[in-house]
Design a protein around this motif. Structure first.
Motif, PDB file in Angstrom:
ATOM      1  N   LEU A 228      39.575  29.747  38.824  1.00  0.00           N
ATOM      2  CA  LEU A 228      40.057  31.112  39.001  1.00  0.00           C
ATOM      3  C   LEU A 228      39.247  31.849  40.067  1.00  0.00           C
TER       4      LEU A 228
ATOM      5  N   PHE B  85      39.134  42.863  42.679  1.00  0.00           N
ATOM      6  CA  PHE B  85      39.042  41.861  43.732  1.00  0.00           C
ATOM      7  C   PHE B  85      40.209  41.844  44.721  1.00  0.00           C
ATOM      8  N   LEU B  86      41.366  42.322  44.310  1.00  0.00           N
ATOM      9  CA  LEU B  86      42.532  42.145  45.177  1.00  0.00           C
ATOM     10  C   LEU B  86      43.078  43.440  45.765  1.00  0.00           C
TER      11      LEU B  86
ATOM     12  N   ARG C 238      41.583  36.372  48.722  1.00  0.00           N
ATOM     13  CA  ARG C 238      40.848  37.395  49.469  1.00  0.00           C
ATOM     14  C   ARG C 238      40.521  36.966  50.891  1.00  0.00           C
TER      15      ARG C 238
ATOM     16  N   TYR D  41      40.217  30.519  43.397  1.00  0.00           N
ATOM     17  CA  TYR D  41      41.549  31.003  43.765  1.00  0.00           C
ATOM     18  C   TYR D  41      41.487  32.450  44.253  1.00  0.00           C
ATOM     19  N   ILE D  42      40.725  33.273  43.574  1.00  0.00           N
ATOM     20  CA  ILE D  42      40.566  34.665  44.009  1.00  0.00           C
ATOM     21  C   ILE D  42      39.933  34.714  45.395  1.00  0.00           C
ATOM     22  N   GLU D  43      38.946  33.877  45.635  1.00  0.00           N
ATOM     23  CA  GLU D  43      38.329  33.813  46.966  1.00  0.00           C
ATOM     24  C   GLU D  43      39.356  33.412  48.021  1.00  0.00           C
TER      25      GLU D  43
ATOM     26  N   PHE E 252      36.633  39.986  35.322  1.00  0.00           N
ATOM     27  CA  PHE E 252      37.649  38.935  35.281  1.00  0.00           C
ATOM     28  C   PHE E 252      38.436  38.900  33.970  1.00  0.00           C
TER      29      PHE E 252
ATOM     30  N   ILE F 189      41.211  42.085  37.394  1.00  0.00           N
ATOM     31  CA  ILE F 189      41.092  41.218  38.567  1.00  0.00           C
ATOM     32  C   ILE F 189      41.720  41.894  39.768  1.00  0.00           C
ATOM     33  N   GLU F 190      42.906  42.440  39.568  1.00  0.00           N
ATOM     34  CA  GLU F 190      43.594  43.151  40.659  1.00  0.00           C
ATOM     35  C   GLU F 190      42.736  44.306  41.156  1.00  0.00           C
TER      36      GLU F 190
ATOM     37  N   MET G  74      48.347  36.041  40.405  1.00  0.00           N
ATOM     38  CA  MET G  74      47.446  35.650  39.361  1.00  0.00           C
ATOM     39  C   MET G  74      48.211  35.220  38.113  1.00  0.00           C
TER      40      MET G  74
END
Length: 72
Positions: free
Chosen positions: A37, A69-70, A45, A40-42, A59, A65-66, A1
């Motif tokens: 963003l 979502f991650l 994942r 990108y996260i999608e 977000f 975010i980590e 990220m």
């Protein structure tokens, strides 16, 4: 990220992007970049985010975010 954000903000130094920096409030990520963003996260994942997962507060920081979502 971090790398993704820094590549889109060439005037931003690594020291300016701490894990707790509010990337929305500080305008590091603008409204157009926000859509990128999320996409990108999608991609990271390997699945789409559900609409109920898309809360702006999730977000706001790299740390958030980590965590939201991650970390699986």
């Amino acid at each position: 990220m971090r790398t993704w954000i820094l590549r889109r903000n060439l005037d931003l130094g690594e020291a300016d992007l701490a894990p707790e920096t509010d990337i929305i409030e500080s305008r590091i990520v603008d409204s157009l970049q926000f859509v990128e963003l999320v996409l990108y996260i999608e991609e990271l994942r390997g699945e789409m985010l559900q609409s109920m997962d898309v809360d702006l507060n999730a977000f706001r920081t790299l740390k958030g975010i980590e965590r939201n979502f991650l970390s699986q």
